[in-house]
Design an enzyme around this catalytic site. Structure first.
Site, short mmCIF file in Angstrom:
data_model
loop_
_atom_site.label_atom_id
_atom_site.label_comp_id
_atom_site.label_asym_id
_atom_site.label_seq_id
_atom_site.Cartn_x
_atom_site.Cartn_y
_atom_site.Cartn_z
N GLU A 147 -5.55 -5.72 10.52
CA GLU A 147 -4.49 -3.71 10.69
C GLU A 147 -5.20 -3.30 11.73
OE1 GLU A 147 -2.82 -2.87 7.30
OE2 GLU A 147 -4.20 -1.77 7.20
N LYS B 54 0.41 4.30 -0.47
CA LYS B 54 -0.53 5.83 0.17
C LYS B 54 -0.17 6.84 -0.51
CE LYS B 54 0.03 3.60 4.23
NZ LYS B 54 0.04 3.65 6.53
N GLY C 227 2.72 2.13 11.14
CA GLY C 227 3.17 2.91 10.92
C GLY C 227 4.51 3.75 12.11
N GLU D 118 -6.94 5.18 8.16
CA GLU D 118 -6.78 6.19 6.94
C GLU D 118 -7.51 6.91 6.60
OE1 GLU D 118 -2.83 5.98 5.58
OE2 GLU D 118 -1.79 5.34 7.06
N SER E 132 3.35 -2.34 10.45
CA SER E 132 5.21 -3.10 10.28
C SER E 132 5.34 -3.58 10.11
CB SER E 132 5.18 -2.36 12.30
OG SER E 132 4.41 -0.49 12.37
N ASN F 38 1.10 -1.10 0.50
CA ASN F 38 0.16 -0.19 -0.22
C ASN F 38 0.76 1.28 0.07
OD1 ASN F 38 -2.30 2.08 0.31
ND2 ASN F 38 -2.32 1.39 2.73
N HIS G 256 -9.90 1.43 4.96
CA HIS G 256 -8.44 1.29 5.43
C HIS G 256 -8.33 2.08 7.03
CE1 HIS G 256 -4.00 2.74 5.90
NE2 HIS G 256 -3.38 1.32 5.64
C1 PEP Z 1 -1.04 -0.43 6.33
O1 PEP Z 1 -1.00 1.22 5.74
O2 PEP Z 1 -1.32 -0.43 5.69
C2 PEP Z 1 0.63 -0.63 7.04
C3 PEP Z 1 0.47 -1.86 7.27
O3 PEP Z 1 1.56 0.42 7.18
P1 PEP Z 1 2.74 -0.18 7.60
O4 PEP Z 1 3.10 -1.29 6.80
O5 PEP Z 1 4.15 1.03 7.15
O6 PEP Z 1 2.64 0.04 9.23
#
Ligand code: PEP
Length: 257
Positions: free
Chosen positions: A172, A14, A178, A100, A218, A12, A98
């Site tokens: 998630e 973003k 992040g 976000e 992460s 992803n 998601h």
């Molecule tokens: C995401 O936003 O889908 C995600 C998992 O981000 P990150 O790997 O940066 O934590």
């Protein structure tokens, strides 16, 4: 009977990277996975990069996904993109709900549900994200929150008594996105198991056995193998580490270096 689910590693992107860096990123991934079998690879670039990324993919086995879509096919929705438009841009998948989008753009499970229905109607495979916040986890509400998100985000599927086995879910935990803080494999497995049981109870055993549940939060080359060793973790949705070709390839090739 155990059903063998093909692993999926999805990136992803973003609101990254710059247009000028996208091509090199895809080429690194394409080179890095040459000849690799048994894992589905996907990238979800910003809408404005889709055409360039499709071209850069060439004949590599990389699926292309959108990061969001509107549930209507067309109309007066300034700033929105429809599922049909994603398909015209050669996407086969779309990330929906998601955290976000839920947190920063007030997206609700009710609108996610409309999007899941529209995507499925079009034949776009939805990657539906669910996850609890740190506050909710610490209050012992993780399962309750996940169940509520699942019930509402798949309301239409429930009404039809049908979830396509190609549907993809992503767990998630918001506190792991992040932040550099990954859920332990055991913490993730516990929720993945819960989600699979929810699918089994809401739909049926066959669907539950086939639907892939990705972990996101992460994910890095250092932790992917342990996560993937859990029985209900079928892959990863990767944010930060998908922006560096080398680390994304290392994640994809976990255990096969
Ligand atoms: C995401 O936003 O889908 C995600 C998992 O981000 P990150 O790997 O940066 O934590």
């Amino acid at each position: 009977m155990m059903f063998q689910r093909t692993a999926m590693i999805a990136g992803n992107w973003k609101m990254n990277p710059r247009h000028s860096d996208a091509e090199a990123l895809v080429k690194t991934i394409a080179q890095g996975i040459e000849g690799l079998e048994g894992v589905d690879v996907l990238v979800a670039p910003p809408f404005t990069h889709l055409a360039l990324v499709r071209e850069a993919i060439g004949s590599a086995r990389i699926f292309l996904g959108g990061q969001n879509m509107h549930w209507e096919m067309s109309g007066a929705f300034t700033g929105e993109i429809s599922g049909r438009m994603l398909q015209e841009a050669t996407c086969t998948h779309v990330i929906l709900g998601h955290s976000e989008r839920r947190i920063l753009f007030n997206e609700t499970s009710e609108t996610v549900d409309l999007k899941v229905r529209a995507a499925t109607f079009l034949g776009l495979i939805p990657i539906v994200c669910v996850g609890e916040t740190l506050e909710e986890r610490e209050a012992g509400q993780t399962f309750e929150v996940i169940r509520a998100q699942l019930d509402a985000s798949f309301h239409n599927f429930k009404a039809d008594q049908l979830m396509r086995p190609s549907t993809i879910l992503a767990y998630e935990p918001v506190w792991a996105i992040g932040t550099g803080r990954t859920a332990t494999p055991a913490q993730a497995q516990e929720v993945h198991r819960f989600i699979r049981e929810w699918i089994e109870n809401t739909f049926n055993t066959g669907t539950a056995a086939q639907v892939r549940i990705l972990y996101g939060g992460s994910v890095k080359p250092e932790n992917i193998a342990d996560l993937m060793s859990e029985p209900d973790i079928d892959g990863a949705l990767v944010g930060g580490a998908s922006l560096k070709g080398d680390s994304f390839v290392q994640i994809i090739r976990y255990g096969k270096a």
